[in-house]
Design a protein around this motif. Structure first.
Motif, PDB file in Angstrom:
ATOM      1  N   ASP A  54       0.799  -1.220   0.000  1.00 10.31           N
ATOM      2  CA  ASP A  54       0.000   0.000   0.000  1.00 10.31           C
ATOM      3  C   ASP A  54       0.832   1.271   0.000  1.00 10.31           C
ATOM      4  OD1 ASP A  54       0.467  -1.150   2.765  1.00 10.31           O
ATOM      5  OD2 ASP A  54      -0.026   0.935   3.253  1.00 10.31           O
ATOM      6  N   SER A  55       2.077   1.201   0.526  1.00 16.58           N
ATOM      7  CA  SER A  55       2.857   2.425   0.706  1.00 16.58           C
ATOM      8  C   SER A  55       4.347   2.104   0.699  1.00 16.58           C
ATOM      9  CB  SER A  55       2.479   3.105   2.036  1.00 16.58           C
ATOM     10  OG  SER A  55       2.797   2.266   3.130  1.00 16.58           O
ATOM     11  N   GLY A  56       5.142   3.154   0.746  1.00 13.37           N
ATOM     12  CA  GLY A  56       6.581   2.982   0.857  1.00 13.37           C
ATOM     13  C   GLY A  56       7.186   2.170  -0.271  1.00 13.37           C
ATOM     14  N   ILE A  57       8.113   1.283   0.073  1.00  4.19           N
ATOM     15  CA  ILE A  57       8.766   0.453  -0.928  1.00  4.19           C
ATOM     16  C   ILE A  57       7.746  -0.412  -1.645  1.00  4.19           C
ATOM     17  CG2 ILE A  57      10.394  -1.461  -1.234  1.00  4.19           C
ATOM     18  CD1 ILE A  57      12.051  -0.224   1.050  1.00  4.19           C
ATOM     19  N   GLY A  58       6.776  -0.944  -0.920  1.00  2.71           N
ATOM     20  CA  GLY A  58       5.764  -1.796  -1.542  1.00  2.71           C
ATOM     21  C   GLY A  58       4.971  -1.077  -2.605  1.00  2.71           C
ATOM     22  N   ARG A  59       4.575   0.178  -2.331  1.00  4.34           N
ATOM     23  CA  ARG A  59       3.856   0.956  -3.348  1.00  4.34           C
ATOM     24  C   ARG A  59       4.746   1.187  -4.567  1.00  4.34           C
ATOM     25  NH1 ARG A  59       1.149   6.788  -2.208  1.00  4.34           N
ATOM     26  NH2 ARG A  59      -0.528   5.458  -1.418  1.00  4.34           N
ATOM     27  N   ALA A  60       5.988   1.550  -4.330  1.00  4.28           N
ATOM     28  CA  ALA A  60       6.906   1.800  -5.443  1.00  4.28           C
ATOM     29  C   ALA A  60       7.086   0.552  -6.298  1.00  4.28           C
ATOM     30  CB  ALA A  60       8.256   2.282  -4.910  1.00  4.28           C
ATOM     31  N   VAL A  61       7.226  -0.599  -5.660  1.00  2.00           N
ATOM     32  CA  VAL A  61       7.371  -1.849  -6.408  1.00  2.00           C
ATOM     33  C   VAL A  61       6.103  -2.126  -7.214  1.00  2.00           C
ATOM     34  CG1 VAL A  61       7.682  -4.350  -6.211  1.00  2.00           C
ATOM     35  CG2 VAL A  61       9.057  -2.808  -4.793  1.00  2.00           C
ATOM     36  N   ALA A  62       4.947  -1.909  -6.609  1.00  2.00           N
ATOM     37  CA  ALA A  62       3.680  -2.153  -7.301  1.00  2.00           C
ATOM     38  C   ALA A  62       3.554  -1.298  -8.561  1.00  2.00           C
ATOM     39  CB  ALA A  62       2.509  -1.883  -6.359  1.00  2.00           C
ATOM     40  N   VAL A  63       3.898  -0.020  -8.454  1.00  2.00           N
ATOM     41  CA  VAL A  63       3.773   0.876  -9.603  1.00  2.00           C
ATOM     42  C   VAL A  63       4.808   0.532 -10.670  1.00  2.00           C
ATOM     43  CG1 VAL A  63       3.829   3.275 -10.383  1.00  2.00           C
ATOM     44  CG2 VAL A  63       2.775   2.717  -8.187  1.00  2.00           C
ATOM     45  N   HIS A  64       6.042   0.236 -10.256  1.00  2.00           N
ATOM     46  CA  HIS A  64       7.060  -0.169 -11.226  1.00  2.00           C
ATOM     47  C   HIS A  64       6.661  -1.462 -11.941  1.00  2.00           C
ATOM     48  CE1 HIS A  64       9.645   2.844  -9.332  1.00  2.00           C
ATOM     49  NE2 HIS A  64      10.521   2.652 -10.304  1.00  2.00           N
ATOM     50  N   PHE A  65       6.159  -2.433 -11.179  1.00  2.00           N
ATOM     51  CA  PHE A  65       5.714  -3.685 -11.798  1.00  2.00           C
ATOM     52  C   PHE A  65       4.609  -3.416 -12.823  1.00  2.00           C
ATOM     53  CE2 PHE A  65       6.889  -7.309  -8.613  1.00  2.00           C
ATOM     54  CZ  PHE A  65       8.228  -6.948  -8.699  1.00  2.00           C
ATOM     55  N   ALA A  66       3.647  -2.569 -12.440  1.00  2.00           N
ATOM     56  CA  ALA A  66       2.544  -2.270 -13.349  1.00  2.00           C
ATOM     57  C   ALA A  66       3.058  -1.576 -14.610  1.00  2.00           C
ATOM     58  CB  ALA A  66       1.508  -1.404 -12.646  1.00  2.00           C
ATOM     59  N   ARG A  67       3.978  -0.641 -14.448  1.00  2.00           N
ATOM     60  CA  ARG A  67       4.518   0.045 -15.618  1.00  2.00           C
ATOM     61  C   ARG A  67       5.299  -0.908 -16.511  1.00  2.00           C
ATOM     62  NH1 ARG A  67       6.506   6.198 -15.313  1.00  2.00           N
ATOM     63  NH2 ARG A  67       4.320   6.243 -14.618  1.00  2.00           N
ATOM     64  N   GLU A  68       5.814  -1.987 -15.923  1.00  2.00           N
ATOM     65  CA  GLU A  68       6.534  -2.987 -16.704  1.00  2.00           C
ATOM     66  C   GLU A  68       5.612  -4.075 -17.260  1.00  2.00           C
ATOM     67  OE1 GLU A  68       9.432  -2.802 -17.772  1.00  2.00           O
ATOM     68  OE2 GLU A  68      10.531  -1.417 -16.479  1.00  2.00           O
ATOM     69  N   GLY A  69       4.298  -3.924 -17.033  1.00  2.00           N
ATOM     70  CA  GLY A  69       3.346  -4.810 -17.683  1.00  2.00           C
ATOM     71  C   GLY A  69       2.692  -5.866 -16.822  1.00  2.00           C
ATOM     72  N   ALA A  70       2.893  -5.832 -15.509  1.00  2.00           N
ATOM     73  CA  ALA A  70       2.320  -6.849 -14.623  1.00  2.00           C
ATOM     74  C   ALA A  70       0.991  -6.403 -14.039  1.00  2.00           C
ATOM     75  CB  ALA A  70       3.292  -7.164 -13.486  1.00  2.00           C
ATOM     76  N   ASP A  71       0.105  -7.366 -13.799  1.00  2.00           N
ATOM     77  CA  ASP A  71      -1.063  -7.151 -12.958  1.00  2.00           C
ATOM     78  C   ASP A  71      -0.623  -7.379 -11.515  1.00  2.00           C
ATOM     79  OD1 ASP A  71      -2.723  -6.702 -15.166  1.00  2.00           O
ATOM     80  OD2 ASP A  71      -3.116  -8.845 -15.387  1.00  2.00           O
ATOM     81  N   VAL A  72      -1.152  -6.577 -10.594  1.00  2.00           N
ATOM     82  CA  VAL A  72      -0.594  -6.559  -9.248  1.00  2.00           C
ATOM     83  C   VAL A  72      -1.670  -6.606  -8.163  1.00  2.00           C
ATOM     84  CG1 VAL A  72       0.909  -5.329  -7.640  1.00  2.00           C
ATOM     85  CG2 VAL A  72       1.342  -5.168 -10.102  1.00  2.00           C
ATOM     86  N   ALA A  73      -1.519  -7.553  -7.238  1.00  2.00           N
ATOM     87  CA  ALA A  73      -2.329  -7.594  -6.019  1.00  2.00           C
ATOM     88  C   ALA A  73      -1.454  -7.134  -4.859  1.00  2.00           C
ATOM     89  CB  ALA A  73      -2.836  -9.004  -5.756  1.00  2.00           C
ATOM     90  N   ILE A  74      -1.996  -6.271  -4.016  1.00  2.00           N
ATOM     91  CA  ILE A  74      -1.251  -5.812  -2.849  1.00  2.00           C
ATOM     92  C   ILE A  74      -1.976  -6.224  -1.576  1.00  2.00           C
ATOM     93  CG2 ILE A  74      -0.172  -3.899  -4.075  1.00  2.00           C
ATOM     94  CD1 ILE A  74      -2.150  -2.018  -2.617  1.00  2.00           C
TER      95      ILE A  74
END
Length: 289
Positions: A54-74
């Motif tokens: 939801d936040s911090g490093i986890g949020r950054a990873v989620a957004v980077h993954f999405a920009r790289e083409g992944a679907d993401v569950a947090i």
């Protein structure tokens, strides 16, 4: 959102009353993706689950993954606004997102979260074990039994629970990326139980990587140093927050946007010959391997 060029070298005094902390209450707001970061389909079609997303490093990873083409569950505990904000950021990248609230220290919740992620996203290729908590104590005698159990339950037991459940759905080519810490290598005199869990995570990463090598599932970790996340104002008093990150060679705290690309690298084919390793993103602090 601060840009890379405008990241502060010192932070304003602030603190939050409870963990895990809320990103929307931080000043300045952490940078979750740097301006100009261009995705290149490194994770196209992949399905990822991120704890503490939801936040911090986890949020950054989620957004980077999405920009790289992944679907993401947090997965998150109870920071509803932060989680909904992160979901919007995932969806803004044109990817499917899912938010799951609960306590990762509960094995049943971990099983249920994995099953729902698999059902909603259509599979699971990447697991990021990132969620953690820490409680400052300068004297070992002040670390209560309840605090010790809670810290281990959240930080390391949860990784066993979540990974056990995830492996039922992962196959060759899948990846697990764990969040350890610089404290795993140099210790921390005021975060003794937290640092101990991070040492356990490093050993877990190395052991699991060997165990899963024949199945072609890679397991690696990232060891951040002082990164500006909600955990910081939720862990330390305002004066310590002001000095956060000043004792590393780069003389400033890092941003989540500066850590997340390491997770992309380890989760993608760029890291196809890397397993059982730890990437250090810590502002220049020299640590043992």
């Amino acid at each position: 959102m601060k840009t890379m060029a405008n990241k502060p070298t010192k932070l304003p005094a602030q603190e939050q009353e409870q963990q895990p902390g809320k990103e929307h209450e931080m000043t300045p707001q952490p940078e979750y993706i740097r301006k100009g970061y261009k995705g290149s389909d490194k994770l196209k079609g992949k399905k990822a689950l991120i704890t503490g997303g939801d936040s911090g490093i986890g949020r950054a990873v989620a957004v980077h993954f999405a920009r790289e083409g992944a679907d993401v569950a947090i997965v998150y505990l109870n920071e509803d606004k932060d989680a909904k904000d992160t979901l919007k950021l995932i969806e803004a990248e044109g990817r499917k997102g899912l938010i799951l609230s609960g306590d990762i220290g509960d094995e049943k919740f971990c099983r249920d979260a994995v099953q729902r992620a698999v059902k909603e996203l259509g599979g699971l290729d990447i697991l990021v074990n990132n969620a953690a908590e820490q409680h400052e104590q300068s004297d070992l005698k002040d670390i209560s039994k309840d605090q010790l159990q809670r810290t281990f339950q959240t930080n390391i037991f949860s990784m066993f629970y979540m990974t056990k459940a995830a492996l039922e759905h992962m196959k060759g080519g899948s990846a697990v990326v764990n969040s350890t810490s610089v404290t795993s290598y140099r210790g921390s005199d005021h975060l003794m139980d937290y640092a101990s869990t991070k040492g356990a995570i490093t050993a877990f990463t190395r052991s699991l990587s060997a165990n899963l090598a024949e199945k072609k599932i890679r397991v690696n970790a990232v060891a951040p140093g002082p990164i500006w996340t909600p955990l910081i104002p939720a862990s330390f008093d305002a004066e310590k927050v002001k000095e956060f990150g000043q004792n590393v060679p780069l003389k400033r705290p890092g941003q989540p946007s500066e850590v997340a690309p390491a997770y992309v690298f380890l989760a993608s084919e760029d890291g196809s010959y890397i397993t059982g390793q730890v990437i250090h993103v810590n502002g220049g602090e020299q640590v043992g391997s």
